[in-house]
Design an enzyme around this catalytic site. Structure first.
Site, PDB file in Angstrom:
ATOM      1  N   ARG A  87       0.845  -1.209   0.000  1.00 17.04           N
ATOM      2  CA  ARG A  87       0.000   0.000   0.000  1.00 17.04           C
ATOM      3  C   ARG A  87       0.874   1.251   0.000  1.00 17.04           C
ATOM      4  O   ARG A  87       0.568   2.232  -0.682  1.00 17.04           O
ATOM      5  CB  ARG A  87      -0.941  -0.036   1.205  1.00 17.04           C
ATOM      6  CG  ARG A  87      -1.969  -1.177   1.154  1.00 17.04           C
ATOM      7  CD  ARG A  87      -2.720  -1.282   2.444  1.00 17.04           C
ATOM      8  NE  ARG A  87      -3.716  -2.344   2.488  1.00 17.04           N
ATOM      9  CZ  ARG A  87      -3.453  -3.610   2.801  1.00 17.04           C
ATOM     10  NH1 ARG A  87      -2.219  -3.993   3.088  1.00 17.04           N
ATOM     11  NH2 ARG A  87      -4.424  -4.515   2.839  1.00 17.04           N
ATOM     12  N   ASP A 147      -9.515  -4.895   8.389  1.00 18.82           N
ATOM     13  CA  ASP A 147      -8.676  -5.999   8.878  1.00 18.82           C
ATOM     14  C   ASP A 147      -9.312  -6.641  10.111  1.00 18.82           C
ATOM     15  O   ASP A 147      -9.243  -7.858  10.304  1.00 18.82           O
ATOM     16  CB  ASP A 147      -7.276  -5.477   9.232  1.00 18.82           C
ATOM     17  CG  ASP A 147      -6.702  -4.641   8.111  1.00 18.82           C
ATOM     18  OD1 ASP A 147      -6.120  -5.209   7.180  1.00 18.82           O
ATOM     19  OD2 ASP A 147      -6.876  -3.403   8.140  1.00 18.82           O
ATOM     20  N   ARG A 150     -11.994  -8.898   9.115  1.00 15.60           N
ATOM     21  CA  ARG A 150     -11.404 -10.148   8.609  1.00 15.60           C
ATOM     22  C   ARG A 150     -10.974 -11.041   9.780  1.00 15.60           C
ATOM     23  O   ARG A 150     -11.170 -12.255   9.764  1.00 15.60           O
ATOM     24  CB  ARG A 150     -10.200  -9.821   7.725  1.00 15.60           C
ATOM     25  CG  ARG A 150     -10.592  -9.183   6.397  1.00 15.60           C
ATOM     26  CD  ARG A 150      -9.400  -8.614   5.640  1.00 15.60           C
ATOM     27  NE  ARG A 150      -9.798  -8.137   4.310  1.00 15.60           N
ATOM     28  CZ  ARG A 150      -9.144  -7.238   3.593  1.00 15.60           C
ATOM     29  NH1 ARG A 150      -8.023  -6.713   4.067  1.00 15.60           N
ATOM     30  NH2 ARG A 150      -9.588  -6.884   2.402  1.00 15.60           N
ATOM     31  N   HIS A 174      -2.957   0.199   8.417  1.00 17.33           N
ATOM     32  CA  HIS A 174      -3.701  -0.661   7.497  1.00 17.33           C
ATOM     33  C   HIS A 174      -2.688  -1.059   6.429  1.00 17.33           C
ATOM     34  O   HIS A 174      -2.578  -0.431   5.379  1.00 17.33           O
ATOM     35  CB  HIS A 174      -4.888   0.091   6.874  1.00 17.33           C
ATOM     36  CG  HIS A 174      -5.569  -0.704   5.785  1.00 17.33           C
ATOM     37  ND1 HIS A 174      -6.161  -1.932   6.004  1.00 17.33           N
ATOM     38  CD2 HIS A 174      -5.725  -0.462   4.459  1.00 17.33           C
ATOM     39  CE1 HIS A 174      -6.658  -2.386   4.880  1.00 17.33           C
ATOM     40  NE2 HIS A 174      -6.400  -1.516   3.919  1.00 17.33           N
TER      41      HIS A 174
HETATM   42  N1  NAI Z   1      -8.625   1.300   2.798  1.00 16.37           N
HETATM   43  C1  NAI Z   1      -8.950   0.099   2.349  1.00 16.37           C
HETATM   44  O1  NAI Z   1      -9.219  -0.815   3.145  1.00 16.37           O
HETATM   45  C2  NAI Z   1      -8.988  -0.146   0.889  1.00 16.37           C
HETATM   46  C3  NAI Z   1      -8.485   0.794   0.046  1.00 16.37           C
HETATM   47  N2  NAI Z   1      -8.492   0.586  -1.311  1.00 16.37           N
HETATM   48  C4  NAI Z   1      -7.906   1.652  -2.116  1.00 16.37           C
HETATM   49  O2  NAI Z   1      -8.941   2.375  -2.775  1.00 16.37           O
HETATM   50  C5  NAI Z   1      -8.399   3.045  -3.912  1.00 16.37           C
HETATM   51  C6  NAI Z   1      -9.324   2.857  -5.106  1.00 16.37           C
HETATM   52  O3  NAI Z   1      -9.337   1.509  -5.520  1.00 16.37           O
HETATM   53  P1  NAI Z   1     -10.293   1.024  -6.736  1.00 16.37           P
HETATM   54  O4  NAI Z   1     -11.617   1.658  -6.622  1.00 16.37           O
HETATM   55  O5  NAI Z   1     -10.169  -0.440  -6.817  1.00 16.37           O
HETATM   56  O6  NAI Z   1      -9.526   1.679  -7.967  1.00 16.37           O
HETATM   57  P2  NAI Z   1     -10.192   2.079  -9.388  1.00 16.37           P
HETATM   58  O7  NAI Z   1      -9.057   2.244 -10.323  1.00 16.37           O
HETATM   59  O8  NAI Z   1     -11.287   1.131  -9.733  1.00 16.37           O
HETATM   60  O9  NAI Z   1     -10.865   3.504  -9.085  1.00 16.37           O
HETATM   61  C7  NAI Z   1     -10.149   4.644  -8.797  1.00 16.37           C
HETATM   62  C8  NAI Z   1     -10.932   5.816  -9.356  1.00 16.37           C
HETATM   63  O10 NAI Z   1     -10.285   7.033  -8.959  1.00 16.37           O
HETATM   64  C9  NAI Z   1     -10.515   7.954 -10.021  1.00 16.37           C
HETATM   65  N3  NAI Z   1      -9.596   9.099  -9.921  1.00 16.37           N
HETATM   66  C10 NAI Z   1      -8.261   9.139 -10.115  1.00 16.37           C
HETATM   67  N4  NAI Z   1      -7.796  10.389  -9.937  1.00 16.37           N
HETATM   68  C11 NAI Z   1      -8.867  11.163  -9.618  1.00 16.37           C
HETATM   69  C12 NAI Z   1      -9.039  12.540  -9.320  1.00 16.37           C
HETATM   70  N5  NAI Z   1      -8.004  13.385  -9.331  1.00 16.37           N
HETATM   71  N6  NAI Z   1     -10.292  12.973  -9.034  1.00 16.37           N
HETATM   72  C13 NAI Z   1     -11.352  12.127  -9.031  1.00 16.37           C
HETATM   73  N7  NAI Z   1     -11.236  10.813  -9.322  1.00 16.37           N
HETATM   74  C14 NAI Z   1     -10.018  10.340  -9.606  1.00 16.37           C
HETATM   75  C15 NAI Z   1     -10.303   7.130 -11.267  1.00 16.37           C
HETATM   76  O11 NAI Z   1     -10.840   7.747 -12.427  1.00 16.37           O
HETATM   77  C16 NAI Z   1     -11.009   5.838 -10.885  1.00 16.37           C
HETATM   78  O12 NAI Z   1     -12.367   5.841 -11.301  1.00 16.37           O
HETATM   79  C17 NAI Z   1      -6.987   2.471  -4.078  1.00 16.37           C
HETATM   80  O13 NAI Z   1      -6.042   3.368  -3.560  1.00 16.37           O
HETATM   81  C18 NAI Z   1      -7.023   1.196  -3.250  1.00 16.37           C
HETATM   82  O14 NAI Z   1      -5.741   0.805  -2.795  1.00 16.37           O
HETATM   83  C19 NAI Z   1      -9.020  -0.532  -1.866  1.00 16.37           C
HETATM   84  C20 NAI Z   1      -9.563  -1.500  -1.061  1.00 16.37           C
HETATM   85  C21 NAI Z   1      -9.558  -1.410   0.381  1.00 16.37           C
HETATM   86  C1  PYR Z   2      -6.638  -3.192  -0.761  1.00 18.40           C
HETATM   87  C2  PYR Z   2      -6.797  -3.083   0.698  1.00 18.40           C
HETATM   88  O1  PYR Z   2      -6.291  -2.169   1.319  1.00 18.40           O
HETATM   89  C3  PYR Z   2      -7.525  -4.100   1.406  1.00 18.40           C
HETATM   90  O2  PYR Z   2      -8.372  -4.806   0.840  1.00 18.40           O
HETATM   91  O3  PYR Z   2      -7.246  -4.292   2.602  1.00 18.40           O
END
Ligand code: NAI
Ligand code: PYR
Length: 303
Positions: A87, A147, A150, A174
């Site tokens: 991450r 987490d 999970r 995380h």
């Molecule tokens: N905190 C957590 O537990 C989790 C965090 N994540 C994180 O969430 C984030 C998104 O993941 P996904 O949705 O799978 O990726 P994705 O690629 O499907 O979606 C990301 C979106 O952000 C948009 N984007 C990029 N720059 C932008 C801006 N300047 N303004 C507005 N929109 C913008 C893109 O156009 C895209 O639609 C990642 O950083 C991922 O690591 C994912 C799963 C769990």
């Molecule tokens: C991608 C991520 O941060 C998660 O699924 O835990």
């Protein structure tokens, strides 16, 4: 009270899944999806609107300025991990995206709560606290809530009890430096470590399974989004309904000087109180180590 939730990055997998979960929980009056990829985001709105008959929530496409006037702004915009990436490896890409989205939303309504989901979520929460101009208590990250969910599922399975009876937290980052606070965990009122099944269990192996679950999912299907979508909806609900739930959320911990997850009371306008559980000397050392990893990541970027 009508409550508006904006999701920046709503065109992506996490943003759209979070919108779906919020819709189904019926806790918001309106969801506003915002994304740089306007066409994809508008298509997500159309698709989600087909499910809106299950809800009282309306959903629409919006601008960053409109998002800045919402009650909660969820940030899911940014790059996701490729297989094998950590991450923290996302920091340079996602720091500039975060700067640009915060600047495009400012000035925020003074009650707005900013919920960071994009990774590395602890570092981005810290950056958002500096850039947003909002009080620290109103800027939080989903942290190790996912987490901990999970972990609870695994422990409930070992002990054959309901997940809701398991009070166990993953604390810290995380990410790779997270750890389980075994000594503070309980099932009902009984300390978790009193259970023979837990004494026999390879606890390090279980903690690693939890820690590596996202890597396993990303390796096989490229992304995780259902779990975080559900967690995001519960966080929004607790804020909107002022539920005062205790959740492991990323927030600023003054004695550590960084944002990471320690259980916190969550209600209207964000974090009300940190509830740090008693930890053993070894667990305290793991918390300090996790904070040191966060500091290292923060020191590598220009703030
Ligand atoms: N905190 C957590 O537990 C989790 C965090 N994540 C994180 O969430 C984030 C998104 O993941 P996904 O949705 O799978 O990726 P994705 O690629 O499907 O979606 C990301 C979106 O952000 C948009 N984007 C990029 N720059 C932008 C801006 N300047 N303004 C507005 N929109 C913008 C893109 O156009 C895209 O639609 C990642 O950083 C991922 O690591 C994912 C799963 C769990
Ligand atoms: C991608 C991520 O941060 C998660 O699924 O835990």
């Amino acid at each position: 009270m009508p409550a508006k939730v904006a999701i920046i990055g709503g065109g992506g997998s996490v943003g759209a899944t979070a919108a779906y979960a919020i819709l189904l929980r019926k806790c918001a009056s309106e969801i506003v999806l915002v994304d740089l990829d306007e066409a994809k985001c508008k298509a997500q709105v159309l698709d989600l609107s087909d499910a809106a008959f299950l809800s009282d929530t309306t959903i629409r496409f919006g601008t960053p300025k409109e998002a800045g006037q919402c009650d909660i702004v969820v940030i899911t915009a940014g790059a996701k991990q490729r297989p094998g990436e950590t991450r923290v490896d996302l920091i340079d890409r996602n720091k500039s995206i975060l700067e640009s989205v915060i600047n495009s939303m400012k000035p925020f309504k003074k009650e707005t709560v900013l919920l960071l989901v994009s990774n590395p979520v602890d570092v981005l929460t810290f950056i958002a606290q500096k850039l947003s101009g909002l009080p620290e208590s109103q800027v939080l990250g989903s942290g190790t809530f996912l987490d901990s969910v999970r972990l609870r599922v695994e422990l409930a399975d070992v002990l054959n009890v309901a997940e809701t009876a398991v009070h166990a937290y993953v604390l810290g980052e995380h990410g790779d430096s997270q750890f389980v606070a075994w000594s503070a965990a309980s099932v009902g009122n009984t300390p978790l470590l009193n259970f023979p099944a837990i004494q026999k269990l390879n606890r390090d192996e279980l903690a690693n399974k939890v820690k590596n679950k996202a890597y396993a999912i990303i390796e096989a299907k490229g992304a995780t989004y259902f779990g975080i979508g559900a967690v995001t909806a519960l966080i929004c609900e607790a804020i909107i309904l002022d539920l005062r739930h205790v959740r492991p959320l990323s927030h600023f911990i003054p004695e550590l000087g960084v944002c990471l997850s320690i259980p916190a009371v969550l209600g209207a306008r964000g974090v009300h109180q940190t509830l740090k559980p008693p930890l053993t000397k070894d667990e305290e050392a793991l918390l300090q180590q996790s904070a040191a990893e966060m500091k290292k990541a923060i020191n590598k970027i220009n703030l």
